[in-house]
Design a protein around this motif. Structure first.
Motif, PDB file in Angstrom:
ATOM      1  N   SER A  25      -4.274  21.316  25.168  1.00  8.80           N
ATOM      2  CA  SER A  25      -5.099  21.147  23.980  1.00  8.80           C
ATOM      3  C   SER A  25      -4.176  20.896  22.795  1.00  8.80           C
ATOM      4  CB  SER A  25      -5.928  22.403  23.742  1.00  8.80           C
ATOM      5  OG  SER A  25      -6.743  22.241  22.618  1.00  8.80           O
ATOM      6  N   GLY A  26      -4.480  19.875  22.019  1.00 12.55           N
ATOM      7  CA  GLY A  26      -3.676  19.535  20.854  1.00 12.55           C
ATOM      8  C   GLY A  26      -4.046  20.388  19.655  1.00 12.55           C
ATOM      9  N   ALA A  27      -3.298  20.188  18.596  1.00 16.08           N
ATOM     10  CA  ALA A  27      -3.552  20.906  17.351  1.00 16.08           C
ATOM     11  C   ALA A  27      -4.836  20.406  16.697  1.00 16.08           C
ATOM     12  CB  ALA A  27      -2.381  20.700  16.387  1.00 16.08           C
ATOM     13  N   ALA A  28      -5.497  21.273  15.953  1.00 20.70           N
ATOM     14  CA  ALA A  28      -6.699  20.874  15.211  1.00 20.70           C
ATOM     15  C   ALA A  28      -6.274  19.987  14.052  1.00 20.70           C
ATOM     16  CB  ALA A  28      -7.436  22.110  14.699  1.00 20.70           C
ATOM     17  N   ARG A  29      -6.923  18.842  13.941  1.00 20.71           N
ATOM     18  CA  ARG A  29      -6.577  17.860  12.907  1.00 20.71           C
ATOM     19  C   ARG A  29      -7.812  17.523  12.090  1.00 20.71           C
ATOM     20  NH1 ARG A  29      -1.001  17.245  13.257  1.00 20.71           N
ATOM     21  NH2 ARG A  29      -0.424  17.000  15.429  1.00 20.71           N
ATOM     22  N   ARG A  30      -7.640  17.178  10.839  1.00 21.63           N
ATOM     23  CA  ARG A  30      -8.750  16.668  10.039  1.00 21.63           C
ATOM     24  C   ARG A  30      -8.982  15.195  10.326  1.00 21.63           C
ATOM     25  NH1 ARG A  30     -11.036  20.059   6.409  1.00 21.63           N
ATOM     26  NH2 ARG A  30      -9.813  21.857   5.838  1.00 21.63           N
TER      27      ARG A  30
END
Length: 62
Positions: free
Chosen positions: A37-42
């Motif tokens: 799972s990747g980082a949360a991004r806007r």
């Protein structure tokens, strides 16, 4: 949790890896069927890039 159907799958070079993007509130993150799972991004575009980088795929520009 909302999964954008237009973002699924991002790219799948091998059958055991299928990436998607998932939205959580105002954030978007990339996920893979392998458990990554990747980082949360806007930015949805940045989440897609995270997925491509996870797969080792060259970045696509369009």
């Amino acid at each position: 949790m909302y999964q954008d159907p237009s973002d699924s799958p991002v790219h799948s070079p091998s059958p055991e890896h299928t990436t998607t993007t998932v939205e959580r509130g105002s954030f978007c993150l990339a996920r893979c069927s392998c458990g990554w799972s990747g980082a949360a991004r806007r930015s949805r575009d940045r989440a897609r890039t995270d997925a491509q980088e996870h797969l080792g795929a060259p970045e696509e520009r369009g």
